[in-house]
Design a protein around this motif. Structure first.
Motif, PDB file in Angstrom:
ATOM      1  N   GLU A 194       0.850  -1.193   0.000  1.00  0.00           N
ATOM      2  CA  GLU A 194       0.000   0.000   0.000  1.00  0.00           C
ATOM      3  C   GLU A 194       0.889   1.247   0.000  1.00  0.00           C
ATOM      4  O   GLU A 194       1.478   1.602   1.031  1.00  0.00           O
ATOM      5  CB  GLU A 194      -0.917  -0.004   1.223  1.00  0.00           C
ATOM      6  CG  GLU A 194      -1.917   1.128   1.230  1.00  0.00           C
ATOM      7  CD  GLU A 194      -2.976   0.974   2.318  1.00  0.00           C
ATOM      8  OE1 GLU A 194      -3.912   1.795   2.353  1.00  0.00           O
ATOM      9  OE2 GLU A 194      -2.868   0.028   3.129  1.00  0.00           O
ATOM     10  N   LEU A 195       0.975   1.889  -1.137  1.00  0.00           N
ATOM     11  CA  LEU A 195       1.850   3.054  -1.263  1.00  0.00           C
ATOM     12  C   LEU A 195       1.318   4.244  -0.478  1.00  0.00           C
ATOM     13  O   LEU A 195       2.105   5.015   0.083  1.00  0.00           O
ATOM     14  CB  LEU A 195       2.029   3.416  -2.739  1.00  0.00           C
ATOM     15  CG  LEU A 195       2.909   2.431  -3.516  1.00  0.00           C
ATOM     16  CD1 LEU A 195       2.798   2.667  -5.018  1.00  0.00           C
ATOM     17  CD2 LEU A 195       4.358   2.527  -3.063  1.00  0.00           C
ATOM     18  N   GLU A 229      -1.069   4.990  -8.359  1.00  0.00           N
ATOM     19  CA  GLU A 229       0.052   5.032  -7.425  1.00  0.00           C
ATOM     20  C   GLU A 229       1.227   4.206  -7.930  1.00  0.00           C
ATOM     21  O   GLU A 229       2.392   4.611  -7.791  1.00  0.00           O
ATOM     22  CB  GLU A 229      -0.399   4.526  -6.055  1.00  0.00           C
ATOM     23  CG  GLU A 229      -1.367   5.456  -5.346  1.00  0.00           C
ATOM     24  CD  GLU A 229      -1.895   4.863  -4.052  1.00  0.00           C
ATOM     25  OE1 GLU A 229      -1.902   5.590  -3.038  1.00  0.00           O
ATOM     26  OE2 GLU A 229      -2.288   3.680  -4.062  1.00  0.00           O
ATOM     27  N   ALA A 230       0.940   3.037  -8.514  1.00  0.00           N
ATOM     28  CA  ALA A 230       2.022   2.188  -9.025  1.00  0.00           C
ATOM     29  C   ALA A 230       2.783   2.881 -10.145  1.00  0.00           C
ATOM     30  O   ALA A 230       4.021   2.822 -10.211  1.00  0.00           O
ATOM     31  CB  ALA A 230       1.448   0.859  -9.515  1.00  0.00           C
ATOM     32  N   HIS A 237      -3.089  -2.445  -0.121  1.00  0.00           N
ATOM     33  CA  HIS A 237      -2.913  -2.516  -1.571  1.00  0.00           C
ATOM     34  C   HIS A 237      -2.929  -1.122  -2.190  1.00  0.00           C
ATOM     35  O   HIS A 237      -3.390  -0.156  -1.584  1.00  0.00           O
ATOM     36  CB  HIS A 237      -4.001  -3.387  -2.202  1.00  0.00           C
ATOM     37  CG  HIS A 237      -3.965  -4.798  -1.715  1.00  0.00           C
ATOM     38  ND1 HIS A 237      -2.996  -5.687  -2.104  1.00  0.00           N
ATOM     39  CD2 HIS A 237      -4.767  -5.458  -0.831  1.00  0.00           C
ATOM     40  CE1 HIS A 237      -3.203  -6.849  -1.500  1.00  0.00           C
ATOM     41  NE2 HIS A 237      -4.264  -6.740  -0.712  1.00  0.00           N
ATOM     42  N   SER A 238      -2.440  -1.037  -3.427  1.00  0.00           N
ATOM     43  CA  SER A 238      -2.288   0.236  -4.119  1.00  0.00           C
ATOM     44  C   SER A 238      -3.219   0.340  -5.321  1.00  0.00           C
ATOM     45  O   SER A 238      -3.812  -0.649  -5.761  1.00  0.00           O
ATOM     46  CB  SER A 238      -0.838   0.394  -4.601  1.00  0.00           C
ATOM     47  OG  SER A 238       0.064   0.455  -3.520  1.00  0.00           O
ATOM     48  N   THR A 239      -3.297   1.548  -5.855  1.00  0.00           N
ATOM     49  CA  THR A 239      -4.006   1.776  -7.108  1.00  0.00           C
ATOM     50  C   THR A 239      -3.023   1.733  -8.274  1.00  0.00           C
ATOM     51  O   THR A 239      -1.807   1.861  -8.089  1.00  0.00           O
ATOM     52  CB  THR A 239      -4.692   3.141  -7.124  1.00  0.00           C
ATOM     53  OG1 THR A 239      -3.678   4.165  -7.110  1.00  0.00           O
ATOM     54  CG2 THR A 239      -5.610   3.319  -5.926  1.00  0.00           C
ATOM     55  N   LEU A 271     -10.265   3.191  -3.945  1.00  0.00           N
ATOM     56  CA  LEU A 271      -9.301   3.317  -2.848  1.00  0.00           C
ATOM     57  C   LEU A 271      -9.887   3.880  -1.556  1.00  0.00           C
ATOM     58  O   LEU A 271      -9.572   3.354  -0.472  1.00  0.00           O
ATOM     59  CB  LEU A 271      -8.107   4.162  -3.298  1.00  0.00           C
ATOM     60  CG  LEU A 271      -6.983   4.298  -2.255  1.00  0.00           C
ATOM     61  CD1 LEU A 271      -6.385   2.944  -1.924  1.00  0.00           C
ATOM     62  CD2 LEU A 271      -5.915   5.262  -2.746  1.00  0.00           C
ATOM     63  N   TYR A 293       0.124   7.330  -0.910  1.00  0.00           N
ATOM     64  CA  TYR A 293       0.739   8.640  -1.102  1.00  0.00           C
ATOM     65  C   TYR A 293       0.019   9.738  -0.316  1.00  0.00           C
ATOM     66  O   TYR A 293       0.614  10.777  -0.007  1.00  0.00           O
ATOM     67  CB  TYR A 293       0.766   8.987  -2.584  1.00  0.00           C
ATOM     68  CG  TYR A 293       1.942   8.400  -3.323  1.00  0.00           C
ATOM     69  CD1 TYR A 293       3.213   8.968  -3.201  1.00  0.00           C
ATOM     70  CD2 TYR A 293       1.796   7.296  -4.155  1.00  0.00           C
ATOM     71  CE1 TYR A 293       4.302   8.445  -3.879  1.00  0.00           C
ATOM     72  CE2 TYR A 293       2.881   6.761  -4.837  1.00  0.00           C
ATOM     73  CZ  TYR A 293       4.129   7.342  -4.694  1.00  0.00           C
ATOM     74  OH  TYR A 293       5.212   6.822  -5.359  1.00  0.00           O
ATOM     75  N   HIS A 319       4.356  -4.652  -9.619  1.00  0.00           N
ATOM     76  CA  HIS A 319       3.796  -3.965  -8.455  1.00  0.00           C
ATOM     77  C   HIS A 319       2.283  -4.120  -8.355  1.00  0.00           C
ATOM     78  O   HIS A 319       1.560  -4.149  -9.339  1.00  0.00           O
ATOM     79  CB  HIS A 319       4.137  -2.470  -8.471  1.00  0.00           C
ATOM     80  CG  HIS A 319       3.990  -1.819  -7.127  1.00  0.00           C
ATOM     81  ND1 HIS A 319       2.767  -1.456  -6.606  1.00  0.00           N
ATOM     82  CD2 HIS A 319       4.914  -1.502  -6.176  1.00  0.00           C
ATOM     83  CE1 HIS A 319       2.940  -0.941  -5.392  1.00  0.00           C
ATOM     84  NE2 HIS A 319       4.238  -0.956  -5.117  1.00  0.00           N
TER      85      HIS A 319
END
Length: 296
Positions: free
Chosen positions: A187-188, A238-239, A233-235, A225, A190, A216
């Motif tokens: 999960e980044l 974001e990746a 986890h990320s979107t 999100l 940001y 990723h």
């Protein structure tokens, strides 16, 4: 007339055997990108195979390995963590049943003293029928953060992911530097501007800087999100942002949501490519699919 120079040999081949996240989702809506959960194979010019995670995709990998002329080589499995979608395929890995090779196992969310009991539980009743000798094929190793594991021509590094219950981000290096990195559950976040998280992001960018191939987590869309903050986890957005910031060569979107059909993934990829271009980056963006083989 000068002859065309011979292109350099690839440093590694990366093959995807499972790309879906959370749970397997086979069916007509996931034929193109696949419904099996995470499993990635990394091979160099020689030496043993690296296997990253043991989701349901590892079953097909095992069948492939049994048909290989290298069917007696050792296998090195690196688990990012022990959530079910990353380990549930291990009891169905054909080389273990064939007794043709042992499997060395490292794990990114547990110590050596707890890994053997976890592996034994995974391949034993009530989760799996008792098969004589199966547990003995699995050789657990300690893998503390900061320790690089040498396997053939590779060094395998780990970095702590932002994921509930801990997980690892894996980077595979050779003598020339980073080859690829694998961050299936990360999960980044940001939007989190706390000092601790900002420092973690800075360290992550340093860990991934200049990686030729980044695999990723891209589980969510931007609309999804807000209701999944803290899920680990990320979107896709974001990746792509991370790949641009790190100067990545190729970004392979991974851990596709189990409810995401093939057409939706393709629309996401198109949007991600536009994002990369608008950021002034040359990063190549694709969504990983089962059977995809990339030369690095």
């Amino acid at each position: 007339m000068s002859e065309n120079p011979t292109p350099p040999a690839p440093r590694a081949r990366v093959r995807f055997w499972g790309t879906r996240g959370t749970c397997a989702s086979p069916g007509p809506r996931t034929v193109r990108y696949g419904g099996n959960t995470p499993c990635v194979e990394v091979r160099g010019s020689g030496g043993p195979a690296l296997v990253l995670d043991a989701g349901t995709g590892i079953r097909a990998l095992g069948q492939h390995m049994q048909r290989s002329p290298l069917s007696d080589e050792a296998i090195h499995l690196f688990l990012t963590h022990r959530h079910a979608d990353h380990v549930i395929g291990l009891p169905h890995f054909a080389p273990l049943h064939a007794r043709t090779r042992s499997m060395h196992v490292w794990c990114g969310d547990c110590a050596e003293d707890s890994l053997p009991s976890f592996l034994a539980t995974l391949v034993s009743p009530p989760l799996f029928p008792a098969v004589d000798g199966l547990v003995g094929q699995l050789l657990a190793h300690d893998w503390p953060e900061g320790k690089a594991v040498p396997v053939g021509e590779f060094l395998v590094h780990r970095f702590g992911a932002h994921h509930p219950g801990e997980a690892a981000i894996i980077r595979v290096d050779d003598a020339s530097g980073p080859v690829m990195a694998y961050a299936p559950d990360n999960e980044l976040a940001y939007a989190d501007q706390t000092t601790t998280h900002v420092e973690w992001l800075a360290a992550l960018r340093e860990f991934l800087h200049g990686v030729p191939l980044l695999v990723h987590d891209a589980t969510y869309t931007d609309d999804e999100l807000p209701s999944h903050v803290g899920w680990g986890h990320s979107t896709t957005t974001e990746a792509v942002r991370l790949a641009v910031e790190c100067g990545v060569g190729t970004l392979a979107l991974f851990h596709h949501h189990p409810d995401r059909d093939d057409d939706a993934i393709e629309r996401i990829v198109e949007s991600a490519r536009v994002q990369g271009t608008e950021a002034g980056s040359s990063v190549r963006v694709l969504a990983a699919w089962e059977g995809l083989s990339l030369s690095v």
